[in-house]
Design an enzyme around this catalytic site. Sequence first.
Site, PDB file in Angstrom:
ATOM      1  N   GLN A   1       3.271   6.521   1.367  1.00  0.00           N
ATOM      2  CA  GLN A   1       4.120   5.658   0.539  1.00  0.00           C
ATOM      3  C   GLN A   1       3.334   4.527  -0.112  1.00  0.00           C
ATOM      4  O   GLN A   1       3.786   3.914  -1.072  1.00  0.00           O
ATOM      5  CB  GLN A   1       5.252   5.061   1.396  1.00  0.00           C
ATOM      6  CG  GLN A   1       6.201   6.120   1.908  1.00  0.00           C
ATOM      7  CD  GLN A   1       6.972   5.660   3.142  1.00  0.00           C
ATOM      8  OE1 GLN A   1       8.127   5.318   3.049  1.00  0.00           O
ATOM      9  NE2 GLN A   1       6.332   5.650   4.292  1.00  0.00           N
TER      10      GLN A   1
ATOM     11  N   GLY B   1       3.409 -12.443   4.117  1.00  0.00           N
ATOM     12  CA  GLY B   1       2.345 -12.988   4.968  1.00  0.00           C
ATOM     13  C   GLY B   1       1.290 -13.709   4.135  1.00  0.00           C
ATOM     14  O   GLY B   1       0.959 -14.871   4.387  1.00  0.00           O
TER      15      GLY B   1
ATOM     16  N   ASP C   1       7.627  -2.876   0.562  1.00  0.00           N
ATOM     17  CA  ASP C   1       8.833  -3.210   1.336  1.00  0.00           C
ATOM     18  C   ASP C   1       9.892  -3.927   0.488  1.00  0.00           C
ATOM     19  O   ASP C   1      11.058  -3.975   0.880  1.00  0.00           O
ATOM     20  CB  ASP C   1       8.467  -4.121   2.522  1.00  0.00           C
ATOM     21  CG  ASP C   1       7.398  -3.518   3.422  1.00  0.00           C
ATOM     22  OD1 ASP C   1       7.242  -2.285   3.398  1.00  0.00           O
ATOM     23  OD2 ASP C   1       6.721  -4.281   4.141  1.00  0.00           O
TER      24      ASP C   1
ATOM     25  N   THR D   1       4.413  -5.564  -2.517  1.00  0.00           N
ATOM     26  CA  THR D   1       4.698  -4.845  -1.274  1.00  0.00           C
ATOM     27  C   THR D   1       5.654  -3.692  -1.560  1.00  0.00           C
ATOM     28  O   THR D   1       6.589  -3.819  -2.366  1.00  0.00           O
ATOM     29  CB  THR D   1       5.310  -5.707  -0.148  1.00  0.00           C
ATOM     30  OG1 THR D   1       5.769  -4.840   0.884  1.00  0.00           O
ATOM     31  CG2 THR D   1       6.480  -6.552  -0.577  1.00  0.00           C
TER      32      THR D   1
ATOM     33  N   GLY E   1       2.091  -9.937   0.028  1.00  0.00           N
ATOM     34  CA  GLY E   1       3.485  -9.975   0.483  1.00  0.00           C
ATOM     35  C   GLY E   1       3.782 -11.308   1.147  1.00  0.00           C
ATOM     36  O   GLY E   1       3.043 -12.285   0.972  1.00  0.00           O
TER      37      GLY E   1
ATOM     38  N   ARG F   1       9.168  -2.190   7.157  1.00  0.00           N
ATOM     39  CA  ARG F   1       9.256  -3.249   8.180  1.00  0.00           C
ATOM     40  C   ARG F   1      10.708  -3.606   8.469  1.00  0.00           C
ATOM     41  O   ARG F   1      11.508  -2.721   8.687  1.00  0.00           O
ATOM     42  CB  ARG F   1       8.454  -4.485   7.757  1.00  0.00           C
ATOM     43  CG  ARG F   1       6.978  -4.273   7.930  1.00  0.00           C
ATOM     44  CD  ARG F   1       6.244  -5.567   8.125  1.00  0.00           C
ATOM     45  NE  ARG F   1       6.358  -6.392   6.930  1.00  0.00           N
ATOM     46  CZ  ARG F   1       6.007  -7.652   6.880  1.00  0.00           C
ATOM     47  NH1 ARG F   1       5.541  -8.248   7.953  1.00  0.00           N
ATOM     48  NH2 ARG F   1       6.112  -8.323   5.768  1.00  0.00           N
TER      49      ARG F   1
HETATM   50  O1  F6P Z   1       4.167  -4.123   4.584  1.00  0.00           O
HETATM   51  C1  F6P Z   1       3.746  -2.878   4.143  1.00  0.00           C
HETATM   52  C2  F6P Z   1       3.713  -1.884   5.278  1.00  0.00           C
HETATM   53  O2  F6P Z   1       3.337  -0.631   4.753  1.00  0.00           O
HETATM   54  C3  F6P Z   1       5.004  -1.774   6.062  1.00  0.00           C
HETATM   55  O3  F6P Z   1       5.981  -1.021   5.402  1.00  0.00           O
HETATM   56  C4  F6P Z   1       4.503  -1.168   7.348  1.00  0.00           C
HETATM   57  O4  F6P Z   1       5.340  -1.493   8.443  1.00  0.00           O
HETATM   58  C5  F6P Z   1       3.165  -1.815   7.517  1.00  0.00           C
HETATM   59  O5  F6P Z   1       2.748  -2.255   6.238  1.00  0.00           O
HETATM   60  C6  F6P Z   1       2.121  -0.899   8.101  1.00  0.00           C
HETATM   61  O6  F6P Z   1       0.965  -1.632   8.317  1.00  0.00           O
HETATM   62  P1  F6P Z   1      -0.409  -0.963   8.745  1.00  0.00           P
HETATM   63  O7  F6P Z   1      -1.002  -0.322   7.530  1.00  0.00           O
HETATM   64  O8  F6P Z   1      -1.204  -2.096   9.247  1.00  0.00           O
HETATM   65  O9  F6P Z   1      -0.111   0.071   9.792  1.00  0.00           O
END
Ligand code: F6P
Length: 360
Positions: free
Chosen positions: A286, A116, A139, A137, A114, A183
């Site tokens: 998801q 990052g 998102d 992603t 994504g 996000r």
């Molecule tokens: O960027 C993908 C994502 O699933 C976002 O939708 C969510 O905020 C984040 O990653 C969750 O990250 P982690 O798995 O580190 O809790």
Amino acid sequence: MKKKRIGILTGGGDCPGLNAVIRAVVKRAVIDYGSEAVGFIDGYSGLVTDNSVTLTYDSVSSILNMGGTILGSSNRDNPFEFYHEGRKDPADESGKAVEVYNKHGLDALVCIGGDGTLTIAHRLAGIGINVVGVPKTIDNDVQGTDQTFGFDTAMSTATFAIDKLRTTAASHHRAMVIELMGRTAGWLTLFAGIASGSDVIIIPEIQFDIDKVCDFVKNRNIKGKKYSLLAVAEGAVSRNGKVITREAMNTRTGLPRLGGIGTFLSDEIENRTGIVSRPTVLGHLQRGGSPTPFDRILATRFGALAAQLAMEGVFDVTVCLKGGTIEYFPLDKVANNPRLVPIDSEFVRIARSTGAYLGD
Ligand code: F6P
């Protein structure tokens, strides 16, 4: 003549379709260019620590429909600020990344991730690594592409979950608040909200007014609509600019951990209106499961072009989907620049025009 060699890594949060991209890059590299591939384990961590695996035509067989990533992923590791096990402060290990890249005799590195991961890829391009990005992603917030792979699958999972909550909401005359990921971008919530016919859709790009949301649910009840479905994005922003987070800023990712808006909203609705309300947090469901056929095809198209660009020497770009065609886009335009839902977009308009309330 020396065979060309491609490195591949998957960074950031996983999503369905990563394996389909890996498979497409490797198969195209082997079939069309007679080249070789190596995968780095756990994203940029594998590049810095030289943790790798040879990828062959056979080793990427039968992974097209598998969720997750056979290479592992990490959303914490950045070669420019690398945290070694047991050490508190990060070290700049970008030189090590270049060393490992050269040691493997690579002609290019395909970075699947994504914003990052792609932002880091662009920085690596600046120090001599020939990168090609592939935008992933759930998102759907990467600049330059109409869609990331993984989004369609996550949107389908969320839509079917909301469909299931509809029947229990109707049976018990309840408000159901469904918290979705995404996000700072509302794509996932907006699309799943439209696809499931949710009554309220709250996305980060449109600040919500808690008084008005509660009034909306109450008025539906008064008018005889005895249940309501509310799809809310984890990054939802209230009228006073507040976002609910679960912990303070994570120093390693520089991002807050989102979550909690679903329970907050559900409690407020129940307390203010007297209508029984229940929250459901869809969470990492998801991100899991087998990619939809759409995502398998998009991931395969992305991977195939990424291999071609890597072989033809087109670097510091990411593949992208533009109006149905697979193209490429400069990585510097992706860096630190998430793609948000334009508040005047067609999707916002049709959500409103088909009866959804957007909380503003
Ligand atoms: O960027 C993908 C994502 O699933 C976002 O939708 C969510 O905020 C984040 O990653 C969750 O990250 P982690 O798995 O580190 O809790």
